[in-house]
Write a protein that holds these residues in place. Structure first.
Motif, short mmCIF file in Angstrom:
data_model
loop_
_atom_site.label_atom_id
_atom_site.label_comp_id
_atom_site.label_asym_id
_atom_site.label_seq_id
_atom_site.Cartn_x
_atom_site.Cartn_y
_atom_site.Cartn_z
N PHE A 1 0.84 -1.21 0.00
CA PHE A 1 0.00 0.00 0.00
C PHE A 1 0.87 1.26 0.00
O PHE A 1 0.62 2.20 -0.75
CB PHE A 1 -0.93 -0.02 1.22
CG PHE A 1 -1.72 1.23 1.42
CD1 PHE A 1 -2.78 1.55 0.58
CD2 PHE A 1 -1.40 2.13 2.45
CE1 PHE A 1 -3.49 2.72 0.75
CE2 PHE A 1 -2.12 3.30 2.63
CZ PHE A 1 -3.17 3.59 1.78
N LEU B 1 2.30 1.81 -3.41
CA LEU B 1 1.27 2.34 -4.32
C LEU B 1 1.00 3.82 -4.06
O LEU B 1 0.89 4.63 -5.00
CB LEU B 1 -0.02 1.54 -4.12
CG LEU B 1 -1.25 2.00 -4.91
CD1 LEU B 1 -1.25 1.37 -6.30
CD2 LEU B 1 -2.54 1.66 -4.18
N MET B 2 0.88 4.18 -2.80
CA MET B 2 0.56 5.57 -2.44
C MET B 2 1.69 6.52 -2.84
O MET B 2 1.44 7.61 -3.34
CB MET B 2 0.28 5.68 -0.94
CG MET B 2 -0.99 4.97 -0.49
SD MET B 2 -2.50 5.63 -1.23
CE MET B 2 -2.72 7.12 -0.27
N ARG C 1 3.74 6.17 -5.23
CA ARG C 1 3.75 6.26 -6.69
C ARG C 1 2.61 7.14 -7.19
O ARG C 1 2.80 8.00 -8.04
CB ARG C 1 3.63 4.85 -7.26
CG ARG C 1 3.91 4.75 -8.74
CD ARG C 1 3.52 3.38 -9.25
NE ARG C 1 2.07 3.25 -9.29
CZ ARG C 1 1.42 2.09 -9.43
NH1 ARG C 1 2.10 0.97 -9.53
NH2 ARG C 1 0.12 2.06 -9.47
N ASP C 2 1.41 6.94 -6.64
CA ASP C 2 0.20 7.56 -7.22
C ASP C 2 -0.19 8.89 -6.58
O ASP C 2 -0.85 9.70 -7.21
CB ASP C 2 -1.00 6.61 -7.09
CG ASP C 2 -0.90 5.40 -8.01
OD1 ASP C 2 0.03 5.38 -8.85
OD2 ASP C 2 -1.73 4.49 -7.87
N CYS C 3 0.15 9.08 -5.33
CA CYS C 3 -0.42 10.23 -4.59
C CYS C 3 0.62 11.27 -4.15
O CYS C 3 0.25 12.27 -3.54
CB CYS C 3 -1.20 9.73 -3.37
SG CYS C 3 -2.59 8.69 -3.81
N TYR C 4 1.87 11.03 -4.38
CA TYR C 4 2.90 12.01 -4.00
C TYR C 4 3.76 12.32 -5.21
O TYR C 4 3.96 11.46 -6.06
CB TYR C 4 3.76 11.48 -2.85
CG TYR C 4 2.98 11.28 -1.58
CD1 TYR C 4 2.86 12.31 -0.66
CD2 TYR C 4 2.33 10.08 -1.32
CE1 TYR C 4 2.12 12.15 0.50
CE2 TYR C 4 1.57 9.89 -0.16
CZ TYR C 4 1.48 10.94 0.75
OH TYR C 4 0.74 10.77 1.89
N LYS C 5 4.28 13.53 -5.23
CA LYS C 5 5.12 13.91 -6.36
C LYS C 5 6.58 14.00 -5.96
O LYS C 5 6.94 13.79 -4.81
CB LYS C 5 4.57 15.18 -6.99
CG LYS C 5 3.20 14.85 -7.58
CD LYS C 5 2.69 15.84 -8.58
CE LYS C 5 1.40 15.26 -9.17
NZ LYS C 5 0.63 16.27 -9.85
N LEU D 1 -2.98 4.64 7.94
CA LEU D 1 -4.05 4.66 6.94
C LEU D 1 -4.23 3.28 6.32
O LEU D 1 -5.34 2.77 6.23
CB LEU D 1 -3.74 5.70 5.86
CG LEU D 1 -4.76 5.80 4.71
CD1 LEU D 1 -6.11 6.30 5.21
CD2 LEU D 1 -4.25 6.73 3.60
N GLY D 2 -3.11 2.70 5.92
CA GLY D 2 -3.18 1.40 5.25
C GLY D 2 -3.73 0.31 6.16
O GLY D 2 -4.51 -0.55 5.74
#
Lengths: 569, 184
Positions: B78, B81-82, B84-88, B144-145
């Motif tokens: 998780f 994934l986070m 990769r997808d939710c942080y820059k 969170l996860g």
């Protein structure tokens, strides 16, 4: 020739309603129930009540990002990130990247392009405006006077409240007239404590939020397939129970039950067609949002319910030799006097004690603190007032991120309810100002060839002066209750649009020289066009506006049908 | 105002409800977007060693006890994934910096007690940081996860997907918290 006439006839209705959201649904219901064949045009995709609420029944672990917004989604939903930051509700917000607009001054235009529109996403706080709300402009010399008074709306408020279903507590307050209520939702122990303390020490009433949720479904609600709120508070994913009011769950089914409703989706209204000879509107021209095919529909009566900014921009785009600057724009007021409520200001506190008090269920509502400034004998340096929404809840596991420590004991601690927190957020009135406006871009268009909108609006001195009181008064009340670590906040980045209570831009008034609509929401210079969403608002009050839009719509529909029958339209 | 300003401003509004790491991340939005990716990547964000360190950190934050731990609940994947997808990139880089620091200190070869001691030190340092760190991000994402995962929820809370009512109640000390499924 013959064929064309036949084709026209097939596209002809008694009335066309543009938009299927909060007020479009009411227009559709009222007009069909009064015997008219009605076409509802929705610019977005078709969304079916229950069947298309794809996330409504999902458990938390079924969301790959557990609700957080992804980089891709943030790019596509920049205006709505504040709300669509939830993975479960994002699909109900319009894609800003595909629907661009220009911000000369900061403005977030929050949109929902599908059946039901923003009525699926609203906060559901439902309040009558008070008599002063309709008098203040004239008294204070702000903007123009309303052409109607509270008394004109009273029967219509009652009428829509019964159908909507408003949960709340009657208080007998002049500042916040009572509605026709379903049973109120409960207050938590710290909320009851705040209510008592603030009444005793500051003489200000606090009531439970009046929200459009069925706490006890009545026959008129059951008849359209709605049932009681289940207290899941997953409202923004769509409610399969019809527990909260939306056009999708309530007014559109009522309209459909008449067998006189036709709906066309993906139909972006380009313009309203004006008949020079008859001196009235004859129909609308639409662009299919997917195929770009252009079609026309005709009707004797047109109800414009595309949302404040949407409706006004359609009028702006409806140019003819009679209306070179947009339909009904003789006053040059089209697009001006854009209002919203100002928010993102208030106070928070920690609540000590009440450790044994808790609550079962997720309440989709909060407290409400009615306006007390510039009311009665209170006089401030600024005009108008504000109210608060807020409440107490116990912190959950997410508090752990800000705490030190980890390991087995920490893990166990996070499975127990945390301390109580209290939060109050103010919503303040924004004054009418002709320089707060939007207009059509002369250079930028969207992918359907329509001009992009340029927003040029901001809060003024009056709003900024009011904000000091909003913050300090919130802190004062939390302190009166003896709560700890009272922290006032005024978020400097709050700006127009984020309140999603956009109002004005085609205001009602008595004089066609200074207003766009008359007292029945009828375009002064084009009598068979009615605009009954927030565009018509002459001032903005400080309470949530949807109920007033609904009442105005039902009232205008009744008037329109009477005029149609009398052959005046 | 451009889109990036709008995002920064919207993120500010979230200040009251978001925890520190996310807020910090979002405050830097303008910078983030300008460096940002706009499409999902399909590959894993972390290398195998990095993922092992993350997994070990997460498991020390939420260990397996008589209930499942972070690894049981799929937290390492998780977090990957986070990130990769939710942080820059700037936040990702801050995360990787902290991670390589642990790698340099041979985190994975330490005894559990040594690992705990090291992370306590890392946590103390993170308290003084004004930007996202490996520790803050890992802790927040672990919570969170775990507490939104099926095993985490079912082992930790009284899960009530359809409460059906809202009533004030009294609770007993030590009673498990309720979970309502409205957190996403």
């Amino acid at each position: 020739m013959n064929l064309n006439i036949k084709a026209d006839k097939a596209q002809t209705y008694d009335a066309i309603v543009i938009g299927s959201g909060m007020t479009g649904g009411w227009a559709a219901k009222e007009l069909t129930e009064k015997g008219l064949n009605v076409l509802v045009l929705e610019r977005g995709y078709e969304l079916k009540h229950v069947a298309d609420y794809k996330n409504a029944m999902k458990d938390p672990w079924e969301f790959p990002h557990r609700g957080r917004i992804t980089n891709v989604a943030a790019e596509e939903h920049y205006a709505t990130m504040f709300f669509s930051a939830k993975e479960g509700s994002q699909y109900l917000f319009a894609n800003d990247k595909e629907n661009p607009y220009i911000q000369k001054r900061p403005f977030n235009w929050i949109r929902a392009y599908h059946t039901g529109g923003k009525s699926l996403l609203w906060g559901k706080h439902t309040y009558r405006w008070n008599p002063q709300d309709f008098l203040a402009n004239a008294k204070e010399g702000i903007g123009i006077d309303w052409p109607i008074r509270y008394e004109d709306l009273v029967p219509w408020y009652t009428y829509v409240e019964k159908f909507v279903g408003v949960s709340g507590q009657a208080e007998g307050l002049a500042v916040l007239p009572d509605s026709y209520f379903l049973p109120p939702m409960a207050m938590t122990a710290p909320e009851v404590h705040l209510k008592k303390s603030v009444a005793q020490k500051l003489n200000r009433p606090i009531t439970i939020g009046r929200v459009a949720h069925l706490t006890k479904a009545m026959p008129q609600h059951l008849a359209v397939g709605r049932t009681d709120c289940q207290f899941r508070n997953r409202c923004t994913r769509g409610c399969p129970y019809g527990g909260y009011f939306s056009s999708l769950a309530a007014t559109l089914p009522a309209a459909r039950n008449t067998n006189r409703l036709t709906m066309v989706h993906n139909a972006i209204v380009k313009e309203i067609l004006y008949d020079d000879k008859a001196q009235k509107a004859k129909g609308v021209r639409v662009i299919d949002q997917n195929t770009l095919e252009v079609r026309e529909f005709y009707a004797k009566l047109i109800f414009l319910n595309a949302g404040t900014v949407g409706s006004t921009s359609i009028l702006m785009n409806s140019k003819s030799s009679r209306f070179p600057n947009g339909m009904g724009n003789d006053s040059e007021q089209l697009g001006r006097n854009l209002m919203d409520h100002h928010l993102a200001i208030g106070a928070r506190a920690d609540v000590e004690g009440f450790e044994n008090d808790y609550y079962f269920g997720a309440r989709p509502g909060s407290l409400y603190i009615p306006r007390f400034r510039n009311w009665g004998t209170d006089k401030r340096s600024y005009l108008r007032g504000f109210g608060y929404q807020g409440g107490a809840s116990r912190a959950d596991w997410s508090r752990g991120a800000a705490e030190t420590g980890f390991g087995a004991d920490f893990k166990t601690r996070m499975t127990q309810p945390g301390p109580w927190k209290f939060s109050l957020t103010g919503f303040g009135e924004v004054l009418s100002n002709p320089n707060n406006r939007f207009y059509l871009s002369e250079t930028e268009t969207d992918k359907w060839g329509l001009p992009q909108l340029v927003f040029d609006a901001d809060f003024g001195e009056n709003e900024r002066a009011m904000r000091k009181d909003i913050m300090n008064d919130a802190a004062e009340m939390l302190e009166a209750a003896g709560f700890k670590n009272v922290t006032p906040y005024d978020n400097p980045v709050a700006h127009m649009g984020l309140g999603i209570h956009e109002m004005g831009t085609a205001r009602m008034g008595r004089d066609p020289k200074t207003s766009v609509l008359n007292k029945y929401n009828q375009v002064h210079a084009c009598k068979n066009v009615f605009v009954t969403d927030g565009s018509g608002m002459t001032s903005s009050s400080n309470v949530n506006p949807s109920l007033t839009y609904m009442a105005l719509t039902a009232r205008a529909a009744s008037y329109a049908v009477a005029q149609l029958k009398a052959r005046n339209l | 105002m451009n889109r990036r300003d709008a995002l920064t401003r919207a993120a500010w509004l979230l200040g009251g409800t978001l925890s520190a790491p996310t807020l910090q991340a979002m405050n830097r939005w303008e910078q983030l977007v300008s460096n940002g990716r706009t499409s999902h990547q399909t590959n894993s964000f972390l290398t195998e060693t990095q993922r092992e360190i993350v997994a070990r950190t997460a498991e020390l934050i939420i260990p397996r006890t008589d209930t499942p731990g972070a690894i049981d609940a799929g937290v390492p994947a998780f977090i990957d994934l986070m990130l990769r997808d939710c942080y820059k990139k700037p936040v990702q880089d801050a995360f990787l910096t902290g991670l390589s620091d642990l790698e340099r200190k041979n985190f994975l070869t330490l005894t559990p007690d040594q690992q705990t001691a090291l992370l306590k030190q890392v946590e103390a340092e993170a308290q003084t940081s004004s930007s996202p760190t490996y520790w803050l991000l890992t802790k927040e994402l672990t919570l969170l996860g775990y507490f939104t995962s099926e095993p985490g929820i079912k082992a930790s809370f009284d899960y009530q997907p359809i409460p059906g009512k809202f009533v004030p109640i009294k609770i007993k000390p030590g009673q498990k918290d309720f979970m309502y499924g409205n957190q996403v």
